[in-house]
Design a protein around this motif. Structure first.
Motif, PDB file in Angstrom:
ATOM      1  N   GLU A   1       0.854  -1.206   0.000  1.00  0.00           N
ATOM      2  CA  GLU A   1       0.000   0.000   0.000  1.00  0.00           C
ATOM      3  C   GLU A   1       0.883   1.247   0.000  1.00  0.00           C
ATOM      4  O   GLU A   1       0.637   2.200  -0.743  1.00  0.00           O
ATOM      5  CB  GLU A   1      -0.884   0.049   1.263  1.00  0.00           C
ATOM      6  CG  GLU A   1      -1.977  -0.974   1.326  1.00  0.00           C
ATOM      7  CD  GLU A   1      -3.325  -0.445   0.840  1.00  0.00           C
ATOM      8  OE1 GLU A   1      -3.343   0.644   0.238  1.00  0.00           O
ATOM      9  OE2 GLU A   1      -4.320  -1.158   1.057  1.00  0.00           O
ATOM     10  N   GLY A   2       1.911   1.236   0.844  1.00  0.00           N
ATOM     11  CA  GLY A   2       2.794   2.396   0.984  1.00  0.00           C
ATOM     12  C   GLY A   2       3.562   2.696  -0.291  1.00  0.00           C
ATOM     13  O   GLY A   2       3.655   3.846  -0.723  1.00  0.00           O
ATOM     14  N   VAL A   3       4.097   1.666  -0.914  1.00  0.00           N
ATOM     15  CA  VAL A   3       4.930   1.856  -2.107  1.00  0.00           C
ATOM     16  C   VAL A   3       4.084   2.231  -3.318  1.00  0.00           C
ATOM     17  O   VAL A   3       4.426   3.132  -4.082  1.00  0.00           O
ATOM     18  CB  VAL A   3       5.743   0.562  -2.388  1.00  0.00           C
ATOM     19  CG1 VAL A   3       6.407   0.615  -3.750  1.00  0.00           C
ATOM     20  CG2 VAL A   3       6.779   0.354  -1.300  1.00  0.00           C
TER      21      VAL A   3
ATOM     22  N   ASN B   1       5.236   0.048 -10.333  1.00  0.00           N
ATOM     23  CA  ASN B   1       4.562  -0.629  -9.223  1.00  0.00           C
ATOM     24  C   ASN B   1       4.652  -2.144  -9.340  1.00  0.00           C
ATOM     25  O   ASN B   1       4.910  -2.843  -8.362  1.00  0.00           O
ATOM     26  CB  ASN B   1       3.108  -0.168  -9.144  1.00  0.00           C
ATOM     27  CG  ASN B   1       3.003   1.245  -8.601  1.00  0.00           C
ATOM     28  OD1 ASN B   1       3.897   1.702  -7.886  1.00  0.00           O
ATOM     29  ND2 ASN B   1       1.935   1.938  -8.936  1.00  0.00           N
ATOM     30  N   MET B   2       4.470  -2.666 -10.539  1.00  0.00           N
ATOM     31  CA  MET B   2       4.599  -4.120 -10.727  1.00  0.00           C
ATOM     32  C   MET B   2       6.028  -4.579 -10.406  1.00  0.00           C
ATOM     33  O   MET B   2       6.238  -5.646  -9.833  1.00  0.00           O
ATOM     34  CB  MET B   2       4.249  -4.498 -12.167  1.00  0.00           C
ATOM     35  CG  MET B   2       2.760  -4.443 -12.474  1.00  0.00           C
ATOM     36  SD  MET B   2       2.440  -4.808 -14.212  1.00  0.00           S
ATOM     37  CE  MET B   2       0.643  -4.844 -14.209  1.00  0.00           C
ATOM     38  N   ALA B   3       7.002  -3.773 -10.780  1.00  0.00           N
ATOM     39  CA  ALA B   3       8.406  -4.125 -10.511  1.00  0.00           C
ATOM     40  C   ALA B   3       8.650  -4.216  -9.007  1.00  0.00           C
ATOM     41  O   ALA B   3       9.197  -5.210  -8.502  1.00  0.00           O
ATOM     42  CB  ALA B   3       9.334  -3.088 -11.150  1.00  0.00           C
ATOM     43  N   ASN B   4       8.207  -3.211  -8.266  1.00  0.00           N
ATOM     44  CA  ASN B   4       8.424  -3.236  -6.817  1.00  0.00           C
ATOM     45  C   ASN B   4       7.613  -4.337  -6.136  1.00  0.00           C
ATOM     46  O   ASN B   4       8.100  -5.006  -5.229  1.00  0.00           O
ATOM     47  CB  ASN B   4       8.069  -1.872  -6.211  1.00  0.00           C
ATOM     48  CG  ASN B   4       9.287  -0.966  -6.130  1.00  0.00           C
ATOM     49  OD1 ASN B   4      10.419  -1.439  -6.081  1.00  0.00           O
ATOM     50  ND2 ASN B   4       9.049   0.332  -6.121  1.00  0.00           N
TER      51      ASN B   4
ATOM     52  N   ILE C   1      -4.930  -3.670  -4.829  1.00  0.00           N
ATOM     53  CA  ILE C   1      -4.133  -2.479  -4.496  1.00  0.00           C
ATOM     54  C   ILE C   1      -3.445  -1.951  -5.753  1.00  0.00           C
ATOM     55  O   ILE C   1      -3.404  -0.752  -6.015  1.00  0.00           O
ATOM     56  CB  ILE C   1      -3.071  -2.812  -3.409  1.00  0.00           C
ATOM     57  CG1 ILE C   1      -3.740  -3.214  -2.092  1.00  0.00           C
ATOM     58  CG2 ILE C   1      -2.133  -1.616  -3.191  1.00  0.00           C
ATOM     59  CD1 ILE C   1      -2.786  -3.820  -1.064  1.00  0.00           C
ATOM     60  N   LEU C   2      -2.927  -2.858  -6.554  1.00  0.00           N
ATOM     61  CA  LEU C   2      -2.184  -2.458  -7.759  1.00  0.00           C
ATOM     62  C   LEU C   2      -3.055  -1.734  -8.781  1.00  0.00           C
ATOM     63  O   LEU C   2      -2.623  -0.736  -9.350  1.00  0.00           O
ATOM     64  CB  LEU C   2      -1.595  -3.705  -8.424  1.00  0.00           C
ATOM     65  CG  LEU C   2      -0.161  -4.025  -8.044  1.00  0.00           C
ATOM     66  CD1 LEU C   2       0.206  -5.389  -8.559  1.00  0.00           C
ATOM     67  CD2 LEU C   2       0.795  -2.971  -8.584  1.00  0.00           C
ATOM     68  N   VAL C   3      -4.270  -2.208  -8.994  1.00  0.00           N
ATOM     69  CA  VAL C   3      -5.105  -1.546 -10.009  1.00  0.00           C
ATOM     70  C   VAL C   3      -5.711  -0.253  -9.464  1.00  0.00           C
ATOM     71  O   VAL C   3      -6.020   0.655 -10.237  1.00  0.00           O
ATOM     72  CB  VAL C   3      -6.218  -2.455 -10.597  1.00  0.00           C
ATOM     73  CG1 VAL C   3      -5.619  -3.563 -11.409  1.00  0.00           C
ATOM     74  CG2 VAL C   3      -7.119  -3.002  -9.526  1.00  0.00           C
TER      75      VAL C   3
END
Ligand code: SME
Length: 158
Positions: free
Chosen positions: A24-26, A36-39, A154-156
């Motif tokens: 959530e934070g990142v 975001n997908m990379a992290n 969270i990602l989307v």
């Protein structure tokens, strides 16, 4: 949020609890989906020590390899093919205890023994899948499914 995150420790549920907060934070402060997908692939991979953790994105009617951690992987997967293509076609998370028993499984690596693939939805459409491979049989269960579906949400949401 700090660039150096602590690797979550403890039981599987404790690890997921910490991981979800960190994700959530990142992701919350960044709008670029590749970043975001990379992290996220790194955070999941480092926390659990899986064999392969990564994303395939739906691009021009195929799944195309996105950010991942682990060994070289297949670049493109057609709809309905293998575990990833099935998760995309059905729009349902696939939990596969033994990949050799999954009809049409695509073996990117013979070391992969079990797998989970979680679809990511935007406006009701699958836009990507999160694919995780384990070098051991029976790695993934309901707890993984529930938590990894939260990661997908969270990602989307961004
Ligand atoms: N085994 C997957 C292909 C992707 S790799 O495992 C990274 C499948 O059957 O869809």
């Amino acid at each position: 949020m700090s660039e150096s995150l602590l690797i979550a420790e403890g039981s599987k549920s404790e690890k997921y609890e910490t991981l979800l907060v960190q994700i959530e934070g990142v992701v919350g402060g960044e709008s670029d989906e590749i970043a975001n997908m990379a992290n996220v692939s790194s955070m999941i991979h480092e926390t659990f020590g899986f064999w392969w953790t990564g994303f395939y994105r739906v691009l021009d009617g195929e799944l195309v390899l996105g950010p991942f951690q682990g060994p070289l992987a297949c670049t493109r997967i057609k709809k309905g093919r293998g575990v990833c293509g099935t998760a995309w076609q059905q729009g349902v998370t696939q939990v596969v205890p033994d990949v050799e028993k999954f009809p049409g499984h695509i073996a990117c690596s013979s070391a992969s023994k079990s797998e989970i693939v979680v679809p990511l939805f935007k406006n009701g459409e699958v836009v990507a899948v999160l694919d995780i491979d384990s070098a051991e049989l029976n790695t993934f269960d309901e707890e993984d499914r529930i938590n990894l579906e939260k990661v997908a949400e969270i990602l989307v949401r961004g």
